[in-house]
Design a protein around this motif. Structure first.
Motif, PDB file in Angstrom:
ATOM      1  N   TYR A 146       0.830  -1.191   0.000  1.00  0.00           N
ATOM      2  CA  TYR A 146       0.000   0.000   0.000  1.00  0.00           C
ATOM      3  C   TYR A 146       0.868   1.246   0.000  1.00  0.00           C
ATOM      4  O   TYR A 146       1.993   1.230   0.508  1.00  0.00           O
ATOM      5  CB  TYR A 146      -0.902   0.025   1.235  1.00  0.00           C
ATOM      6  N   LYS A 173       0.465   5.741   0.509  1.00  0.00           N
ATOM      7  CA  LYS A 173      -0.428   6.800   0.950  1.00  0.00           C
ATOM      8  C   LYS A 173      -0.984   7.527  -0.267  1.00  0.00           C
ATOM      9  O   LYS A 173      -0.250   7.848  -1.200  1.00  0.00           O
ATOM     10  CB  LYS A 173       0.314   7.782   1.858  1.00  0.00           C
ATOM     11  N   ALA A 176      -7.553   1.543   1.818  1.00  0.00           N
ATOM     12  CA  ALA A 176      -7.504   1.207   3.237  1.00  0.00           C
ATOM     13  C   ALA A 176      -7.350   2.481   4.040  1.00  0.00           C
ATOM     14  O   ALA A 176      -6.863   3.493   3.543  1.00  0.00           O
ATOM     15  CB  ALA A 176      -6.343   0.258   3.525  1.00  0.00           C
ATOM     16  N   TRP A 186      -5.433   3.369   7.467  1.00  0.00           N
ATOM     17  CA  TRP A 186      -4.479   2.822   8.425  1.00  0.00           C
ATOM     18  C   TRP A 186      -4.390   3.721   9.633  1.00  0.00           C
ATOM     19  O   TRP A 186      -4.260   4.939   9.505  1.00  0.00           O
ATOM     20  CB  TRP A 186      -3.090   2.705   7.793  1.00  0.00           C
ATOM     21  N   PRO A 223       3.458   5.597   7.270  1.00  0.00           N
ATOM     22  CA  PRO A 223       2.313   4.798   7.719  1.00  0.00           C
ATOM     23  C   PRO A 223       2.735   3.365   8.017  1.00  0.00           C
ATOM     24  O   PRO A 223       3.497   2.763   7.260  1.00  0.00           O
ATOM     25  CB  PRO A 223       1.365   4.827   6.515  1.00  0.00           C
ATOM     26  N   GLY A 283       0.138   1.272  10.073  1.00  0.00           N
ATOM     27  CA  GLY A 283      -1.082   0.540  10.372  1.00  0.00           C
ATOM     28  C   GLY A 283      -0.982  -0.269  11.647  1.00  0.00           C
ATOM     29  O   GLY A 283      -1.760  -1.191  11.866  1.00  0.00           O
ATOM     30  N   SER A 284      -0.048   0.097  12.507  1.00  0.00           N
ATOM     31  CA  SER A 284       0.192  -0.669  13.733  1.00  0.00           C
ATOM     32  C   SER A 284      -1.012  -0.682  14.677  1.00  0.00           C
ATOM     33  O   SER A 284      -1.125  -1.570  15.513  1.00  0.00           O
ATOM     34  CB  SER A 284       1.421  -0.127  14.462  1.00  0.00           C
ATOM     35  N   LYS A 309      -5.780  -1.684  10.421  1.00  0.00           N
ATOM     36  CA  LYS A 309      -5.872  -1.474   8.974  1.00  0.00           C
ATOM     37  C   LYS A 309      -7.265  -1.905   8.531  1.00  0.00           C
ATOM     38  O   LYS A 309      -7.644  -3.059   8.726  1.00  0.00           O
ATOM     39  CB  LYS A 309      -4.825  -2.305   8.229  1.00  0.00           C
ATOM     40  N   GLU A 330      -9.588  -2.332   5.325  1.00  0.00           N
ATOM     41  CA  GLU A 330      -9.431  -2.452   3.875  1.00  0.00           C
ATOM     42  C   GLU A 330     -10.764  -2.647   3.163  1.00  0.00           C
ATOM     43  O   GLU A 330     -11.685  -3.261   3.706  1.00  0.00           O
ATOM     44  CB  GLU A 330      -8.500  -3.629   3.555  1.00  0.00           C
TER      45      GLU A 330
END
Length: 142
Positions: free
Chosen positions: A20, A22, A86, A88, A100, A102-103, A106, A108
């Protein structure tokens, strides 16, 4: 523990591959789900209405972003195409660069994007609205 809206990103799956990237910086994001429709099951024996959940409702996903000609042109090139998108939650800042990750989650989905500049008034930033019509359910990625 609660998280902040700082480090939330609108992402798009790269044309080639599974990674992915941004899309643009966003100023807000929509609800990433909705309440299910209520299907009435009331009978003449019930003293109160009863329901079961039906299909989950989901409106168009609208994001707000600062208008720049470069970002607007980038978004217009995506119109009319179903893409993987997505949202994130979470990023990492290294050497002044925010990446980014996505911790913190996420979300989608696939959909078709459209964008338009919105009206403004005296002494305001020019914004644009990015709308994505979802064509798949929103799923939480692992």
């Amino acid at each position: 523990m609660a998280i902040s809206t700082y480090k939330i990103f609108l992402m798009k799956k790269a044309t080639a591959g599974e990674t992915y990237e941004k899309v643009i910086d966003i100023k807000d994001f929509p609800d990433l789900g909705g309440a299910p429709e209520m299907l009435e099951t009331t009978t003449l024996s019930d003293k109160m209405q009863t329901y079961i959940p039906g299909i989950q409702s989901l409106d168009a996903l609208e994001f707000t972003a600062n208008y720049t000609k470069a970002d607007f042109t980038k978004l217009k090139a995506l119109e009319g195409k179903e893409e993987s998108y997505a949202v994130w939650f979470g990023g990492e800042e290294t050497g002044g660069v925010l990446t980014p990750t996505g911790s913190d989650g996420k979300f989608e989905f696939k959909g078709q994007l459209s964008a338009f500049p919105v009206g403004g008034g005296v002494n305001e930033v020019v914004d644009m609205t990015v709308t994505i019509a979802p064509s798949t359910p929103i799923t939480v990625a692992e």
